[in-house]
Design an enzyme around this catalytic site. Structure first.
Site, PDB file in Angstrom:
ATOM      1  N   ASN A   1      44.206  63.702  55.121  1.00  0.00           N
ATOM      2  CA  ASN A   1      43.356  64.893  54.667  1.00  0.00           C
ATOM      3  C   ASN A   1      42.951  65.843  55.363  1.00  0.00           C
ATOM      4  O   ASN A   1      42.107  65.604  56.146  1.00  0.00           O
ATOM      5  CB  ASN A   1      41.536  63.979  54.224  1.00  0.00           C
ATOM      6  CG  ASN A   1      40.630  64.667  53.643  1.00  0.00           C
ATOM      7  OD1 ASN A   1      40.984  65.880  53.174  1.00  0.00           O
ATOM      8  ND2 ASN A   1      39.790  63.740  52.864  1.00  0.00           N
TER       9      ASN A   1
ATOM     10  N   HIS B   1      44.356  66.493  45.914  1.00  0.00           N
ATOM     11  CA  HIS B   1      43.067  66.663  46.801  1.00  0.00           C
ATOM     12  C   HIS B   1      43.728  65.518  47.543  1.00  0.00           C
ATOM     13  O   HIS B   1      43.852  64.411  46.978  1.00  0.00           O
ATOM     14  CB  HIS B   1      41.729  66.526  46.878  1.00  0.00           C
ATOM     15  CG  HIS B   1      40.828  66.599  47.994  1.00  0.00           C
ATOM     16  ND1 HIS B   1      41.492  66.584  49.218  1.00  0.00           N
ATOM     17  CD2 HIS B   1      39.892  65.876  48.560  1.00  0.00           C
ATOM     18  CE1 HIS B   1      40.673  66.684  50.416  1.00  0.00           C
ATOM     19  NE2 HIS B   1      39.833  65.737  50.256  1.00  0.00           N
TER      20      HIS B   1
ATOM     21  N   CYS C   1      36.002  69.394  51.050  1.00  0.00           N
ATOM     22  CA  CYS C   1      37.328  69.550  50.298  1.00  0.00           C
ATOM     23  C   CYS C   1      37.409  69.626  48.965  1.00  0.00           C
ATOM     24  O   CYS C   1      39.241  70.248  48.581  1.00  0.00           O
ATOM     25  CB  CYS C   1      37.627  67.975  49.640  1.00  0.00           C
ATOM     26  SG  CYS C   1      37.972  66.949  51.301  1.00  0.00           S
TER      27      CYS C   1
HETATM   28  N1  COA Z   1      41.430  50.520  61.563  1.00  0.00           N
HETATM   29  C1  COA Z   1      41.114  49.307  61.415  1.00  0.00           C
HETATM   30  N2  COA Z   1      39.890  48.967  61.228  1.00  0.00           N
HETATM   31  C2  COA Z   1      39.334  50.006  60.568  1.00  0.00           C
HETATM   32  C3  COA Z   1      39.458  51.235  60.735  1.00  0.00           C
HETATM   33  C4  COA Z   1      40.738  51.851  61.631  1.00  0.00           C
HETATM   34  N3  COA Z   1      40.496  52.699  61.538  1.00  0.00           N
HETATM   35  N4  COA Z   1      38.608  51.914  60.193  1.00  0.00           N
HETATM   36  C5  COA Z   1      37.598  51.089  58.677  1.00  0.00           C
HETATM   37  N5  COA Z   1      38.067  49.631  59.812  1.00  0.00           N
HETATM   38  C6  COA Z   1      37.120  48.489  59.040  1.00  0.00           C
HETATM   39  C7  COA Z   1      36.012  48.105  58.915  1.00  0.00           C
HETATM   40  O1  COA Z   1      35.050  48.546  60.585  1.00  0.00           O
HETATM   41  C8  COA Z   1      36.309  46.982  58.557  1.00  0.00           C
HETATM   42  O2  COA Z   1      35.809  46.064  58.639  1.00  0.00           O
HETATM   43  P1  COA Z   1      34.450  44.670  58.985  1.00  0.00           P
HETATM   44  O3  COA Z   1      35.016  44.232  57.513  1.00  0.00           O
HETATM   45  O4  COA Z   1      34.856  43.681  60.129  1.00  0.00           O
HETATM   46  O5  COA Z   1      33.549  45.668  58.927  1.00  0.00           O
HETATM   47  C9  COA Z   1      37.455  47.089  57.633  1.00  0.00           C
HETATM   48  O6  COA Z   1      38.396  47.801  58.351  1.00  0.00           O
HETATM   49  C10 COA Z   1      37.338  47.596  56.526  1.00  0.00           C
HETATM   50  O7  COA Z   1      36.498  48.761  56.359  1.00  0.00           O
HETATM   51  P2  COA Z   1      36.313  48.921  54.868  1.00  0.00           P
HETATM   52  O8  COA Z   1      35.254  50.619  54.970  1.00  0.00           O
HETATM   53  O9  COA Z   1      35.803  48.070  53.779  1.00  0.00           O
HETATM   54  O10 COA Z   1      37.811  49.987  54.420  1.00  0.00           O
HETATM   55  P3  COA Z   1      38.115  50.442  53.321  1.00  0.00           P
HETATM   56  O11 COA Z   1      39.299  49.536  51.755  1.00  0.00           O
HETATM   57  O12 COA Z   1      37.222  50.741  52.082  1.00  0.00           O
HETATM   58  O13 COA Z   1      38.704  51.519  53.446  1.00  0.00           O
HETATM   59  C11 COA Z   1      38.602  54.260  53.821  1.00  0.00           C
HETATM   60  C12 COA Z   1      38.565  53.023  54.171  1.00  0.00           C
HETATM   61  C13 COA Z   1      37.525  55.003  54.145  1.00  0.00           C
HETATM   62  C14 COA Z   1      39.692  54.368  54.160  1.00  0.00           C
HETATM   63  C15 COA Z   1      38.194  54.508  52.149  1.00  0.00           C
HETATM   64  O14 COA Z   1      37.048  53.906  52.131  1.00  0.00           O
HETATM   65  C16 COA Z   1      38.681  55.670  51.691  1.00  0.00           C
HETATM   66  O15 COA Z   1      39.123  56.446  51.265  1.00  0.00           O
HETATM   67  N6  COA Z   1      37.072  55.894  50.779  1.00  0.00           N
HETATM   68  C17 COA Z   1      37.234  57.017  50.506  1.00  0.00           C
HETATM   69  C18 COA Z   1      36.968  58.183  51.706  1.00  0.00           C
HETATM   70  C19 COA Z   1      37.795  59.996  50.995  1.00  0.00           C
HETATM   71  O16 COA Z   1      38.172  59.969  50.127  1.00  0.00           O
HETATM   72  N7  COA Z   1      36.906  60.976  51.797  1.00  0.00           N
HETATM   73  C20 COA Z   1      36.836  62.213  52.432  1.00  0.00           C
HETATM   74  C21 COA Z   1      36.467  62.691  50.545  1.00  0.00           C
HETATM   75  S1  COA Z   1      36.834  64.679  50.542  1.00  0.00           S
END
Ligand code: COA
Length: 323
Positions: free
Chosen positions: A280, A250, A114
């Site tokens: 993304n 980004h 990224c």
């Molecule tokens: N739909 C519904 N539920 C989902 C899901 C989806 N697509 N993806 C994950 N969940 C669930 C998980 O299983 C979890 O359930 P649980 O509490 O029963 O275990 C719950 O949602 C929370 O998941 P969590 O991973 O804690 O959510 P979050 O608030 O951290 O959001 C991201 C997840 C990935 C959106 C977030 O962490 C993020 O954006 N991270 C950075 C990613 C990034 O920038 N990556 C690229 C860098 S180049």
């Protein structure tokens, strides 16, 4: 006067097919409400038949050349940032070169996921100012849809495909008020490889692998690293954060954009946001967002613009420029 790399044109390209959150909810256990609430993403574009990283990159490059008013033959350097090349080798930059009909130039890919576009811009800027080339195409292009695990709801909802490009030319620029790239900073910390990667590769499994990510850990590091590297380019350029007209980040997650801007005291309306429409797109996301804001008239000549990104590795970086 001082020699600087000036952006003469921007361009972008998206695949034909748009995929909404509602469509994704028919494929994995997710909902529009969850995706919008956690990420800000509403839709993304997915490459179809005949659309590859190199075809999207070529379309974006042609639009950037059109805006610059330059013929492809004037390009003597192509840097293509991608983690999803058409082939393991040769570099997709050479496929773009051939498609543009350029007989001879320097052409190579950079792999910084990224952050790849920021790496490409920084390398191009140094080559232009060092005299290795005069006019560069720097492209970020990806077809991440082809390395997603479409059964993993924690990753497949986050990414999209696309390409963005800029034409950079070395020009004499007024030291105090002239256009061009003013400062760039890059970083990598390979200790965090395991938080965001693909589970394959030519030299290990012999496959390309699928994207794996520990989202929460990435989120935490992203806010800290991005705020720090933006602070570094502000300091290196001597520009105060109040004088920044636009941040083109980004586009990983709307919450990361908000948190980073807040950490630096930048008004949210100064942040260009396209994550809702593009999701993304990895290396393509910064040049796609830049082209969007240039073409809709937000970014104007003379504006101070910060570009920033963070991705797998981890790698991260920022550039500050006078557009
Ligand atoms: N739909 C519904 N539920 C989902 C899901 C989806 N697509 N993806 C994950 N969940 C669930 C998980 O299983 C979890 O359930 P649980 O509490 O029963 O275990 C719950 O949602 C929370 O998941 P969590 O991973 O804690 O959510 P979050 O608030 O951290 O959001 C991201 C997840 C990935 C959106 C977030 O962490 C993020 O954006 N991270 C950075 C990613 C990034 O920038 N990556 C690229 C860098 S180049």
């Amino acid at each position: 006067m001082t020699l600087r790399s000036v952006i003469l044109g921007t361009g972008s390209a998206l695949p034909r097919r748009r995929m909404t959150n509602a469509e994704l909810a028919t494929m994995v256990d997710t909902s529009d409400e969850w995706i919008v609430g956690r990420t800000g993403i509403r839709e993304r574009y997915i490459a179809g038949e005949g659309e590859t990283t190199a075809t999207l990159a070529t379309d974006a490059a042609r639009r950037a050349l059109d805006m610059a008013g330059l013929a492809a033959s004037e390009i003597d350097l192509i840097i293509l940032a991608t983690a999803t090349p058409d082939q393991t080798f040769p570099a997709s930059a050479t496929i773009v070169q051939a498609a543009l009909g350029i007989d001879d130039c320097i052409a190579f890919d950079v792999a910084a996921v990224c952050s790849g576009f920021l790496y490409g811009v920084t390398v191009a800027d140094n080559m232009l100012r060092g005299g290795a080339a005069k006019t560069a195409l720097v492209i970020g292009a990806e077809t991440f849809s082809r390395i997603l695990d479409w059964e993993d709801r924690t990753t497949c909802v986050l990414f999209g495909d696309g390409a963005g490009a800029i034409v950079l030319r070395a020009e004499e620029s007024d030291q105090a008020s002239g256009r061009g790239i003013l400062a760039s900073r890059l970083h990598a910390d390979g200790r965090y490889n395991n938080l965001l990667n693909v589970d394959g590769g030519p030299s290990t499994t012999g496959t390309v692998g699928k994207v794996r990510m520990k989202g929460q850990d990435v989120f935490r590091h992203a806010v800290v690293n991005l705020a720090a590297v933006m602070g570094e380019v502000l300091e290196a350029s001597g520009i105060a954060s109040d004088d920044v007209d636009w941040v083109v980040p980004h586009q990983a997650n709307a919450r990361i954009l908000d948190a980073t801007a807040r950490k630096l005291g930048l008004a949210p309306e100064r942040v260009v946001v396209t994550v809702d429409r593009h999701a993304n797109t990895s290396a393509a996301s910064v040049p796609l967002a830049l082209d969007t804001a240039v073409r809709d008239g937000r970014i104007q000549p003379g504006h101070i613009v910060i570009l920033e990104a963070m991705g797998g590795g981890f790698t991260w970086g920022a550039s500050i420029l006078r557009y």
